[in-house]
Design a protein around this motif. Structure first.
Motif, PDB file in Angstrom:
ATOM      1  N   LYS A  98      43.044  34.874  37.732  1.00 44.87           N
ATOM      2  CA  LYS A  98      42.673  35.824  38.782  1.00 44.87           C
ATOM      3  C   LYS A  98      43.428  35.537  40.075  1.00 44.87           C
ATOM      4  O   LYS A  98      43.693  34.386  40.404  1.00 44.87           O
ATOM      5  N   PHE A  99      43.717  36.621  40.794  1.00 51.06           N
ATOM      6  CA  PHE A  99      44.426  36.563  42.071  1.00 51.06           C
ATOM      7  C   PHE A  99      43.704  37.437  43.085  1.00 51.06           C
ATOM      8  O   PHE A  99      42.868  38.268  42.725  1.00 51.06           O
ATOM      9  N   LYS A 100      44.049  37.267  44.362  1.00 49.63           N
ATOM     10  CA  LYS A 100      43.409  38.034  45.423  1.00 49.63           C
ATOM     11  C   LYS A 100      43.849  39.487  45.451  1.00 49.63           C
ATOM     12  O   LYS A 100      43.154  40.335  45.994  1.00 49.63           O
ATOM     13  N   PHE A 114      53.056  36.021  39.883  1.00 49.58           N
ATOM     14  CA  PHE A 114      52.798  35.100  38.775  1.00 49.58           C
ATOM     15  C   PHE A 114      53.432  35.620  37.481  1.00 49.58           C
ATOM     16  O   PHE A 114      54.032  34.856  36.722  1.00 49.58           O
ATOM     17  N   THR A 115      53.315  36.919  37.246  1.00 45.89           N
ATOM     18  CA  THR A 115      53.936  37.520  36.067  1.00 45.89           C
ATOM     19  C   THR A 115      55.430  37.236  36.057  1.00 45.89           C
ATOM     20  O   THR A 115      56.003  36.879  35.017  1.00 45.89           O
ATOM     21  N   GLU A 128      47.405  43.263  35.945  1.00 45.14           N
ATOM     22  CA  GLU A 128      46.491  44.244  36.520  1.00 45.14           C
ATOM     23  C   GLU A 128      46.249  43.869  37.975  1.00 45.14           C
ATOM     24  O   GLU A 128      46.650  42.801  38.422  1.00 45.14           O
ATOM     25  N   TRP A 129      45.537  44.727  38.703  1.00 44.53           N
ATOM     26  CA  TRP A 129      45.192  44.385  40.070  1.00 44.53           C
ATOM     27  C   TRP A 129      44.305  43.143  40.022  1.00 44.53           C
ATOM     28  O   TRP A 129      43.229  43.147  39.429  1.00 44.53           O
ATOM     29  N   GLY A 130      44.784  42.056  40.620  1.00 42.94           N
ATOM     30  CA  GLY A 130      43.998  40.845  40.762  1.00 42.94           C
ATOM     31  C   GLY A 130      43.907  39.950  39.546  1.00 42.94           C
ATOM     32  O   GLY A 130      43.173  38.958  39.572  1.00 42.94           O
ATOM     33  N   LYS A 131      44.642  40.257  38.472  1.00 47.33           N
ATOM     34  CA  LYS A 131      44.597  39.344  37.331  1.00 47.33           C
ATOM     35  C   LYS A 131      45.773  39.550  36.382  1.00 47.33           C
ATOM     36  O   LYS A 131      46.347  40.641  36.318  1.00 47.33           O
ATOM     37  N   VAL A 132      46.080  38.473  35.678  1.00 49.49           N
ATOM     38  CA  VAL A 132      47.123  38.485  34.655  1.00 49.49           C
ATOM     39  C   VAL A 132      46.553  37.793  33.422  1.00 49.49           C
ATOM     40  O   VAL A 132      45.969  36.711  33.528  1.00 49.49           O
ATOM     41  N   THR A 133      46.725  38.407  32.266  1.00 50.29           N
ATOM     42  CA  THR A 133      46.356  37.764  31.016  1.00 50.29           C
ATOM     43  C   THR A 133      47.643  37.433  30.278  1.00 50.29           C
ATOM     44  O   THR A 133      48.531  38.278  30.141  1.00 50.29           O
TER      45      THR A 133
END
Length: 112
Positions: free
Chosen positions: A50-52, A60-61, A80-85
């Motif tokens: 998760k990110f802000k 990060f991606t 996605e907004w605020g997260k990377v899987t």
């Protein structure tokens, strides 16, 4: 994790052996933020970070992409907004390989 993160990916052969369940159980203990999942019938490692905001997730991606290019081992990345899987698995073997654990550890290093 330190030991895995310092290792390099080794070349894989198509149809090569997959890791045993005991090998997977041993190595996943070194990656507490990762899960062993199954996608389209193949085992993989996954982690959601998760990110802000979207900019942090996108940066990060890009870092994971650069890491993957250097190792010639490429994940599935969902930004996605605020997260990377991140999903790591070895397509040539149709499942998990030690390389996936190495790359997961290297991915964790990007977050330090």
């Amino acid at each position: 994790m330190t030991q895995l993160a310092q290792m390099q990916c080794e070349p894989c052969k198509a149809g090569g052996p997959q890791m045993s369940e005991s090998e997977i159980r041993d190595l996943i203990t070194e990656l507490p933020d990762w899960n062993v999942d199954t996608v389209d019938g193949e085992q993989c490692l996954s982690r959601t970070v998760k990110f802000k905001d979207f900019a942090g997730a996108l940066a990060f991606t890009q870092q994971v992409g650069e890491l993957a290019e250097k190792a010639n081992h490429h994940p599935v990345l969902t930004t996605e907004w605020g997260k990377v899987t991140v999903y790591w698995w070895t397509h040539k073997t149709g499942g998990l390989h030690r390389n996936d654990f190495v790359m997961a550890a290297k991915t964790d290093r990007l977050l330090e």
